[in-house]
Design an enzyme around this catalytic site. Structure first.
Site, short mmCIF file in Angstrom:
data_model
loop_
_atom_site.label_atom_id
_atom_site.label_comp_id
_atom_site.label_asym_id
_atom_site.label_seq_id
_atom_site.Cartn_x
_atom_site.Cartn_y
_atom_site.Cartn_z
N SER A 15 0.82 -1.22 0.00
CA SER A 15 0.00 0.00 0.00
C SER A 15 0.85 1.26 0.00
O SER A 15 0.40 2.30 -0.48
CB SER A 15 -0.91 0.02 1.23
OG SER A 15 -1.90 -0.94 1.09
N THR A 65 -1.66 4.57 3.22
CA THR A 65 -2.30 5.33 2.14
C THR A 65 -2.41 6.82 2.46
O THR A 65 -1.85 7.64 1.72
CB THR A 65 -3.67 4.72 1.77
OG1 THR A 65 -3.49 3.33 1.48
CG2 THR A 65 -4.30 5.43 0.58
N GLU A 121 -10.21 7.28 1.96
CA GLU A 121 -9.84 5.87 1.79
C GLU A 121 -10.81 4.92 2.49
O GLU A 121 -11.11 5.08 3.67
CB GLU A 121 -8.43 5.63 2.35
CG GLU A 121 -7.96 4.21 2.05
CD GLU A 121 -6.73 3.76 2.84
OE1 GLU A 121 -6.02 2.90 2.34
OE2 GLU A 121 -6.51 4.26 3.96
N ASP A 132 -8.96 -4.01 2.44
CA ASP A 132 -7.67 -4.69 2.46
C ASP A 132 -7.49 -5.56 3.69
O ASP A 132 -7.05 -6.71 3.60
CB ASP A 132 -6.57 -3.62 2.42
CG ASP A 132 -5.17 -4.19 2.49
OD1 ASP A 132 -4.78 -4.89 1.54
OD2 ASP A 132 -4.46 -3.94 3.49
N HIS A 159 -6.93 -9.51 3.64
CA HIS A 159 -5.72 -10.14 4.21
C HIS A 159 -6.14 -11.32 5.10
O HIS A 159 -5.46 -12.35 5.15
CB HIS A 159 -4.93 -9.15 5.06
CG HIS A 159 -3.95 -8.33 4.28
ND1 HIS A 159 -2.80 -8.86 3.75
CD2 HIS A 159 -3.94 -7.01 3.97
CE1 HIS A 159 -2.12 -7.87 3.13
NE2 HIS A 159 -2.80 -6.76 3.24
N HIS A 202 -4.20 -1.75 -4.98
CA HIS A 202 -3.82 -3.11 -5.39
C HIS A 202 -4.98 -4.01 -5.02
O HIS A 202 -5.96 -3.54 -4.42
CB HIS A 202 -2.56 -3.58 -4.65
CG HIS A 202 -2.67 -3.44 -3.16
ND1 HIS A 202 -3.44 -4.29 -2.40
CD2 HIS A 202 -2.19 -2.51 -2.31
CE1 HIS A 202 -3.39 -3.89 -1.13
NE2 HIS A 202 -2.66 -2.81 -1.05
N HIS A 220 -1.01 -9.59 -1.05
CA HIS A 220 -1.55 -8.87 -2.21
C HIS A 220 -1.31 -9.65 -3.49
O HIS A 220 -0.48 -10.56 -3.52
CB HIS A 220 -0.87 -7.50 -2.35
CG HIS A 220 -1.07 -6.61 -1.17
ND1 HIS A 220 -0.42 -5.42 -1.01
CD2 HIS A 220 -1.86 -6.75 -0.08
CE1 HIS A 220 -0.80 -4.85 0.12
NE2 HIS A 220 -1.66 -5.64 0.71
ZN LIG Z 1 -2.67 -4.79 2.29
#
Ligand SMILES: [Zn+2]
Length: 452
Positions: free
Chosen positions: A90, A143, A266, A271, A275, A314, A414
């Protein structure tokens, strides 16, 4: 790595010269957006937005309804970092999106030589725009940090938090509005950055329910020690990215300078759920983010001088909609899961080693509405006896959910598939087609620099 102010000033001067050249190039285009809303779905690959479409499908109609993602899709972007891995993290990706410069995994607003690079938010501030960052992670996470700070490592959370007040543009902190998590980094034993912000006139709130009390800028809102709770676990206010986005955009609409604003928003935890290979958690985050996008889209349509651009840094988890050779994906089962794995797994780890089958079933029923088979109950009981209890329990519970919902995951990290680019409003067509993630920032710099 704290930057001395003069290094910064020099950097900005160089950047300003090169950007003047760019703006001459774009001068023919007279209609530039006054306001830019840049939204980033962290970890949000094509499979993620697609899973959200099927999850949201109204089953009483024959067609699958389009989502706001489908309505706004204009292009795609490659995300590879500058370190020969193809798979970005990220930090490198956010640096590409914030500055137009590719860097190494872990880089926060610095290039491969660890030199600071000018970010869109900084440029907007230099140009007199009002600036904002909103995230459901801590606001100094990779981010938002890549728009606000310059550090050789994303892990230097305290240094990054310090930069939010130490690094100034025209004598002021870079962001006029910051909403998200992170009190543990901003209120520390060695330094209370919240008090420092208050002492220079920032309004401060620390409860999401106080969001509506914010009516002027500058302002800081920190609502959790680190990240905000997952949407799926946050029964009171699951759509907290949406809530923060609404307040941020309303504040910016009424309190911005005549030059307009730049906001980075964001959806951070798509994410984190991916994960963890946790589909229901990810859907909760995607829902919140899509509601925030709907609001930003309506805002953009109402204020004709705005550009809304949305992408991902991503894709996370290698999500597969359908798994194990079966041609189906069970949205009804996904819907029956009411808590994240981060809540479910510890609950099971807390059970007595010799928990009965009915105890296992009743614990499960507190979080999930479909029943366990006898074989699945036995597997959970066996995990309670395992030497590697946590690992085994995590594996068993993930397997039950993934096998029942027919969801696949190929990694806990990722993957390098291209991400989507969505846009609407002034000059949104410039993002059409396939591009590099750095192109998105380069195009936005041109928009900023050629604005009247
Ligand atoms: Zn991540």
């Amino acid at each position: 790595m704290l930057l001395k102010n003069h290094v910064f000033t020099t950097l900005f001067k160089i950047a300003a010269v090169s950007l003047t050249l760019t703006s001459c190039f774009a001068a023919a285009n007279v209609n530039q957006p006054k306001n830019i809303i840049f939204m980033i779905g962290d970890g949000m690959g094509v499979a993620h937005t697609t899973s959200y479409r099927y999850f949201s499908d109204n089953k009483s109609t024959k067609v699958v309804e389009r989502t706001v993602f489908d309505e706004l899709l204009v292009g795609t972007a490659a995300t590879y970092p500058d370190d020969n891995t193809y798979v970005t993290d990220s930090a490198a990706s956010a640096t590409a999106l914030s500055s137009g410069i590719k860097s190494y995994n872990g880089a926060i607003g610095v290039d491969v030589n660890k030199k600071p690079v000018l970010t869109l938010l900084e440029r907007a501030k230099q140009l007199g725009k009002t600036t904002a960052i909103v995230s459901s992670s801590q606001i100094n996470h990779a981010t938002p940090a890549s728009f606000m700070a310059h550090n050789e490592s994303r892990k230097n959370y305290n240094e990054i938090a310090n930069a939010y007040i130490d690094e100034k543009i025209n004598g002021k902190p870079k962001a006029d509005l910051m909403l998200g998590g992170g009190t543990s980094f901003f209120i520390r034993d060695d330094r209370n950055i919240v008090n420092e912000f208050k002492s220079i006139g920032y309004n401060y709130i620390d409860k999401l329910e106080d969001l509506s009390k914010l009516n002027s800028l500058p302002a800081l809102g920190l609502f959790a020690p680190v990240g905000l709770p997952f949407a799926i676990d946050n029964k009171e206010l699951p759509n907290r990215v949406t809530a923060m986005t609404k307040v941020a955009l309303e504040l910016l609409a009424t309190n911005s300078s005549e030059k307009g604003f730049f906001a980075m928003i964001e959806g951070s935890q798509i994410d984190w759920c991916a994960h963890a290979n946790d589909i229901s958690c990810a859907i909760g985050e995607l829902h919140d983010f899509s509601e925030a996008i709907k609001y930003a889209k309506a805002f953009t349509e109402k204020h004709g001088d705005t550009l809304l651009i949305i992408t991902a840094d991503h894709s996370t988890g290698g999500l597969s909609i359908g798994a194990n050779g079966t041609y189906d994906w069970k949205t009804d089962k996904v819907r029956q899961i009411k808590s994240s794995l981060a809540v479910i797994i510890p609950t099971f780890l807390g059970l007595d080693k010799d928990a009965s089958a009915s105890e296992v079933q009743s614990t499960w029923a507190k979080h999930v509405d479909f029943e366990l088979s006898d074989a699945q109950v036995s597997k959970i009981q066996a995990a309670l006896h395992s030497k590697l209890k946590k690992e085994k329990m995590t594996r068993e519970i993930k397997a039950i959910i993934n096998d029942t919902t027919l969801t696949g995951w190929t990694t806990g990290g990722h993957s390098a598939g291209d991400v989507q680019v969505f846009a609407t409003g002034v000059n949104s067509q410039i993002f059409a087609g396939q591009q590099d993630n750095t192109d998105i920032a380069k195009k936005l710099f041109i928009q900023l620099n050629s604005a009247k």
